[in-house]
Design a protein around this motif. Structure first.
Motif, PDB file in Angstrom:
ATOM      1  N   THR A 111       0.706  -1.440   0.189  1.00 56.17           N
ATOM      2  CA  THR A 111      -0.488  -0.260   0.092  1.00 56.17           C
ATOM      3  C   THR A 111       0.900   1.773  -0.188  1.00 56.17           C
ATOM      4  O   THR A 111       2.092   1.121   0.468  1.00 56.17           O
ATOM      5  CB  THR A 111      -0.600   0.181   1.246  1.00 56.17           C
ATOM      6  OG1 THR A 111       0.422   0.010   2.349  1.00 56.17           O
ATOM      7  CG2 THR A 111      -1.740  -0.865   1.658  1.00 56.17           C
ATOM      8  N   PRO A 112       0.045   2.557   0.240  1.00 58.11           N
ATOM      9  CA  PRO A 112       1.310   3.621   0.134  1.00 58.11           C
ATOM     10  C   PRO A 112       1.673   3.732   1.564  1.00 58.11           C
ATOM     11  O   PRO A 112       0.711   3.023   1.992  1.00 58.11           O
ATOM     12  CB  PRO A 112       0.116   4.980  -0.409  1.00 58.11           C
ATOM     13  CG  PRO A 112      -0.888   4.069  -1.504  1.00 58.11           C
ATOM     14  CD  PRO A 112      -1.007   2.729  -0.657  1.00 58.11           C
ATOM     15  N   GLY A 211       4.851  17.320  -5.621  1.00 59.17           N
ATOM     16  CA  GLY A 211       3.584  16.750  -6.467  1.00 59.17           C
ATOM     17  C   GLY A 211       3.954  17.835  -7.093  1.00 59.17           C
ATOM     18  O   GLY A 211       4.521  18.961  -7.098  1.00 59.17           O
ATOM     19  N   ARG A 212       2.630  18.693  -6.440  1.00 55.95           N
ATOM     20  CA  ARG A 212       1.720  19.590  -7.535  1.00 55.95           C
ATOM     21  C   ARG A 212       0.721  20.607  -6.822  1.00 55.95           C
ATOM     22  O   ARG A 212       0.399  20.251  -5.656  1.00 55.95           O
ATOM     23  CB  ARG A 212       0.465  19.640  -8.475  1.00 55.95           C
ATOM     24  CG  ARG A 212       1.319  18.267  -9.955  1.00 55.95           C
ATOM     25  CD  ARG A 212      -0.003  17.991 -10.883  1.00 55.95           C
ATOM     26  NE  ARG A 212      -1.071  19.661 -11.290  1.00 55.95           N
ATOM     27  CZ  ARG A 212      -1.675  18.964 -12.277  1.00 55.95           C
ATOM     28  NH1 ARG A 212      -2.283  17.778 -12.550  1.00 55.95           N
ATOM     29  NH2 ARG A 212      -3.042  19.961 -12.112  1.00 55.95           N
ATOM     30  N   THR A 213       1.512  21.600  -7.035  1.00 60.34           N
ATOM     31  CA  THR A 213       0.544  23.111  -6.389  1.00 60.34           C
ATOM     32  C   THR A 213      -0.712  23.373  -6.315  1.00 60.34           C
ATOM     33  O   THR A 213      -0.740  24.817  -6.034  1.00 60.34           O
ATOM     34  CB  THR A 213       1.906  24.063  -5.855  1.00 60.34           C
ATOM     35  OG1 THR A 213       2.102  24.800  -7.054  1.00 60.34           O
ATOM     36  CG2 THR A 213       2.798  23.082  -4.811  1.00 60.34           C
ATOM     37  N   ASP A 214      -1.204  22.701  -7.629  1.00 58.80           N
ATOM     38  CA  ASP A 214      -2.241  23.607  -8.638  1.00 58.80           C
ATOM     39  C   ASP A 214      -3.110  23.012  -8.416  1.00 58.80           C
ATOM     40  O   ASP A 214      -3.854  23.212  -9.669  1.00 58.80           O
ATOM     41  CB  ASP A 214      -1.812  23.889  -9.485  1.00 58.80           C
ATOM     42  CG  ASP A 214      -1.192  23.291 -10.324  1.00 58.80           C
ATOM     43  OD1 ASP A 214      -1.301  22.308 -10.561  1.00 58.80           O
ATOM     44  OD2 ASP A 214      -1.028  23.187 -12.383  1.00 58.80           O
ATOM     45  N   PHE A 247       1.009   9.338  -5.951  1.00 60.90           N
ATOM     46  CA  PHE A 247       0.871   9.682  -5.009  1.00 60.90           C
ATOM     47  C   PHE A 247       2.140  10.316  -3.788  1.00 60.90           C
ATOM     48  O   PHE A 247       2.363  10.780  -2.757  1.00 60.90           O
ATOM     49  CB  PHE A 247       0.075   8.359  -3.622  1.00 60.90           C
ATOM     50  CG  PHE A 247       1.291   7.240  -3.851  1.00 60.90           C
ATOM     51  CD1 PHE A 247       2.149   7.270  -2.967  1.00 60.90           C
ATOM     52  CD2 PHE A 247       1.504   6.271  -4.769  1.00 60.90           C
ATOM     53  CE1 PHE A 247       2.916   6.159  -2.367  1.00 60.90           C
ATOM     54  CE2 PHE A 247       1.494   5.022  -4.296  1.00 60.90           C
ATOM     55  CZ  PHE A 247       2.981   5.156  -3.379  1.00 60.90           C
ATOM     56  N   ARG A 248       3.359   9.422  -4.249  1.00 64.74           N
ATOM     57  CA  ARG A 248       4.687  10.031  -3.409  1.00 64.74           C
ATOM     58  C   ARG A 248       5.275  11.140  -3.571  1.00 64.74           C
ATOM     59  O   ARG A 248       5.380  11.700  -2.280  1.00 64.74           O
ATOM     60  CB  ARG A 248       5.780   8.620  -4.102  1.00 64.74           C
ATOM     61  CG  ARG A 248       5.768   7.421  -4.030  1.00 64.74           C
ATOM     62  CD  ARG A 248       7.073   6.789  -4.541  1.00 64.74           C
ATOM     63  NE  ARG A 248       6.472   5.145  -4.921  1.00 64.74           N
ATOM     64  CZ  ARG A 248       6.751   4.421  -3.712  1.00 64.74           C
ATOM     65  NH1 ARG A 248       6.557   4.887  -2.566  1.00 64.74           N
ATOM     66  NH2 ARG A 248       6.409   3.255  -4.081  1.00 64.74           N
ATOM     67  N   TYR A 250       3.041  13.928  -2.257  1.00 68.88           N
ATOM     68  CA  TYR A 250       2.993  14.500  -1.839  1.00 68.88           C
ATOM     69  C   TYR A 250       3.323  14.037  -0.289  1.00 68.88           C
ATOM     70  O   TYR A 250       3.490  12.595   0.231  1.00 68.88           O
ATOM     71  CB  TYR A 250       0.756  14.222  -1.545  1.00 68.88           C
ATOM     72  CG  TYR A 250       0.955  14.923  -2.999  1.00 68.88           C
ATOM     73  CD1 TYR A 250       0.455  15.988  -3.242  1.00 68.88           C
ATOM     74  CD2 TYR A 250       0.463  13.855  -4.358  1.00 68.88           C
ATOM     75  CE1 TYR A 250       0.297  16.585  -4.530  1.00 68.88           C
ATOM     76  CE2 TYR A 250       0.458  14.729  -5.632  1.00 68.88           C
ATOM     77  CZ  TYR A 250       0.185  15.768  -5.747  1.00 68.88           C
ATOM     78  OH  TYR A 250      -0.109  16.415  -6.588  1.00 68.88           O
ATOM     79  N   TRP A 251       3.061  14.826   1.268  1.00 70.05           N
ATOM     80  CA  TRP A 251       4.073  14.807   2.560  1.00 70.05           C
ATOM     81  C   TRP A 251       3.278  13.616   2.990  1.00 70.05           C
ATOM     82  O   TRP A 251       3.519  13.165   3.915  1.00 70.05           O
ATOM     83  CB  TRP A 251       3.962  15.903   2.980  1.00 70.05           C
ATOM     84  CG  TRP A 251       5.216  16.341   2.462  1.00 70.05           C
ATOM     85  CD1 TRP A 251       5.536  17.804   1.871  1.00 70.05           C
ATOM     86  CD2 TRP A 251       6.785  16.707   2.416  1.00 70.05           C
ATOM     87  NE1 TRP A 251       6.664  18.618   1.324  1.00 70.05           N
ATOM     88  CE2 TRP A 251       7.221  17.562   2.199  1.00 70.05           C
ATOM     89  CE3 TRP A 251       7.380  15.365   2.037  1.00 70.05           C
ATOM     90  CZ2 TRP A 251       8.480  17.709   1.351  1.00 70.05           C
ATOM     91  CZ3 TRP A 251       8.487  15.639   2.502  1.00 70.05           C
ATOM     92  CH2 TRP A 251       9.548  16.198   2.322  1.00 70.05           C
ATOM     93  N   ASP A 252       1.578  14.053   2.668  1.00 71.82           N
ATOM     94  CA  ASP A 252       0.966  12.807   3.950  1.00 71.82           C
ATOM     95  C   ASP A 252       0.885  11.552   3.243  1.00 71.82           C
ATOM     96  O   ASP A 252       0.305  11.413   4.752  1.00 71.82           O
ATOM     97  CB  ASP A 252      -0.416  13.195   3.653  1.00 71.82           C
ATOM     98  CG  ASP A 252      -1.076  14.728   4.296  1.00 71.82           C
ATOM     99  OD1 ASP A 252      -0.153  15.178   4.726  1.00 71.82           O
ATOM    100  OD2 ASP A 252      -2.415  15.288   3.187  1.00 71.82           O
ATOM    101  N   TYR A 253       1.638  11.418   2.243  1.00 66.68           N
ATOM    102  CA  TYR A 253       1.651   9.805   2.291  1.00 66.68           C
ATOM    103  C   TYR A 253       3.089   9.082   1.987  1.00 66.68           C
ATOM    104  O   TYR A 253       3.246   7.869   2.081  1.00 66.68           O
ATOM    105  CB  TYR A 253       0.700   9.451   0.717  1.00 66.68           C
ATOM    106  CG  TYR A 253      -0.889  10.137   0.707  1.00 66.68           C
ATOM    107  CD1 TYR A 253      -1.559  10.714   0.937  1.00 66.68           C
ATOM    108  CD2 TYR A 253      -0.794  11.906  -0.693  1.00 66.68           C
ATOM    109  CE1 TYR A 253      -2.731  11.191   0.909  1.00 66.68           C
ATOM    110  CE2 TYR A 253      -1.271  11.799  -0.839  1.00 66.68           C
ATOM    111  CZ  TYR A 253      -2.929  11.901  -0.094  1.00 66.68           C
ATOM    112  OH  TYR A 253      -3.768  13.155   0.250  1.00 66.68           O
TER     113      TYR A 253
END
Length: 425
Positions: A111-112, A211-214, A247-248, A250-253
């Protein structure tokens, strides 16, 4: 050895790779012997998370054990895994239903990473052994919790990175074992500096895993339980770039290239340096300010141990330093070195301590696998220390024994992060 056979670097590379390939084909338990369960007593397994790397676990990893269940919150992924798994495989959307089955011995967790600790601990509590993808956990505190759970419930745990004991080590082009022999014999002196970047064969994939900021909210596609996919992570609007293959970023995951490649690169380095029982005490990142949600590129991270050994993560791929350097010499790819006749020395050096590298054997004999929750937590801590240095953007001091930063509340807040209810470790 035949005296007429010259021990050249080329011969060493060929025989080493061939030997490791052969060992990978035949599981140790099949060979039998005292203390080993006959191969007719097949272990059973389930795979939780069947997108991307998950399908590798379904069809190509640990196939010596019988697959009975697959689980995914995405209906498309789930149906693909059921079809690939065969007639005996049942599909689930809720991993807790898989863990409730008494006929499953081993649970795979591709999983992530934000799910790794929660699921590992739940699986251990349910009496399952665990085969977990890298990185082991998303935070240091989660790693501590996984360690405690494996001890409490007496489970066997392994991480799915193998370079400390098998296969040529990325840009080095040789297995880790000969490098370990040279280092433990003091051939290069001490302390050592190791540099990991594209120029030494270790690309951090910065462009791929940012990640993307938009992001703007998008409708959740049919068949995906996005809320369950988020699980312990903060509730945020759906966007396809947050999930599945990207998903990688993004800091949340996860943590970008550090999360993706870090345990592959850094666990063997930790083993080479004999640092399985300690962590760096000084960490510093060269980076522009990071976004609170999206992982952005960073330039360089330095992790220095108390004895002066240092690991450099070259995010810009500009460092032309060798893979390894010490007071007595340097080492680059294919065992090239400024030390004369280096390869000839390897056969005369003591062997490293033996490692149990067959997971099925580890499960059947209840002996720790070579890369487990203890040394794996230490190498994952290297990743998490680098992530925190990048996120805070300043030099950090770390207490290796307490596993906490010294006089730095902001940095320590990254060690144990809140989880969304009802999930916890």
């Amino acid at each position: 050895m035949n005296k007429n056979h010259k021990f050249t670097r080329r011969n060493f590379l060929k025989t080493s790779i061939a030997a490791f390939t052969t060992l990978a084909i035949v599981p140790r338990y099949v060979l039998g012997g005292a203390g080993f369960t006959p191969p007719s007593e097949i272990l059973t397994r389930a795979v939780i998370g069947t997108g991307g790397m998950g399908m590798g676990h379904v069809t190509g990893i640990n196939t010596a054990c019988k697959l009975l269940a697959v689980c995914d919150v995405d209906e498309k992924h789930l149906q693909t895994a059921i079809k690939a798994g065969g007639a005996d495989v049942k599909g689930y959307k809720d991993f807790r239903e898989v863990l409730a089955r008494k006929d499953i011995d081993i649970v795979h967790l591709p999983t992530p990473p934000h799910w790794h600790a929660v699921m590992s601990i739940a699986a251990a509590k349910a009496g399952k052994d665990i085969w977990c993808e890298k990185p082991m956990t998303r935070t240091i505190a989660e790693g501590e919790a996984v360690k405690a759970a494996m001890a409490k419930y007496k489970r066997i745990f392994r991480l799915n990175t193998w370079f400390r004991f098998d296969s040529p080590f990325y840009g080095m082009g040789v297995p880790v074992k000969p490098i370990k022999k040279l280092v433990q014999a003091g051939v290069f002196g001490w302390p050592l500096k190791i540099t990991l970047g594209a120029n030494t064969g270790f690309d951090w994939k910065q462009n791929l895993w940012c990640g993307r900021t938009d992001l703007t909210p998008q409708p959740v596609p049919p068949g995906l339980d996005y809320d369950f996919w988020l699980g312990p992570a903060p509730k945020k609007p759906y966007h396809p770039h947050r999930v599945h293959q990207s998903f990688r970023g993004y800091w949340d995951y996860d943590g970008g290239g550090l999360g993706d490649m870090g345990q592959h690169y850094l666990d063997p380095v930790q083993y080479i340096l004999a640092k399985d029982e300690e962590s760096p005490v000084h960490i510093e990142a060269d980076t522009d300010p990071q976004h609170p949600d999206a992982v952005l590129p960073w330039r360089r991270v330095s992790l220095r141990y108390a004895d002066g050994c240092e690991i450099i993560l070259d995010g810009e791929n500009k460092d032309n330093a060798p893979f390894l350097s010490g007071p007595r010499g340097k080492l680059t790819k294919a065992l090239e070195s400024d030390i004369p006749d280096l390869v000839d020395k390897i056969g005369t050096l003591p062997e490293p301590e033996p490692q149990l590298t067959d997971f099925v054997e580890a499960v059947k004999t209840r002996k720790k696998f070579a890369l487990n929750e203890i040394n794996g937590h230490r190498s994952c801590t290297l990743i998490n220390l680098a992530k925190i240095a990048v996120q805070t953007g300043r030099p950090l001091r770390f207490d290796s024994k307490k596993q906490r930063f010294v006089d730095d509340a902001k940095a320590n807040a990254y060690i144990k992060q809140p989880m969304r209810s009802p999930w916890k470790v």
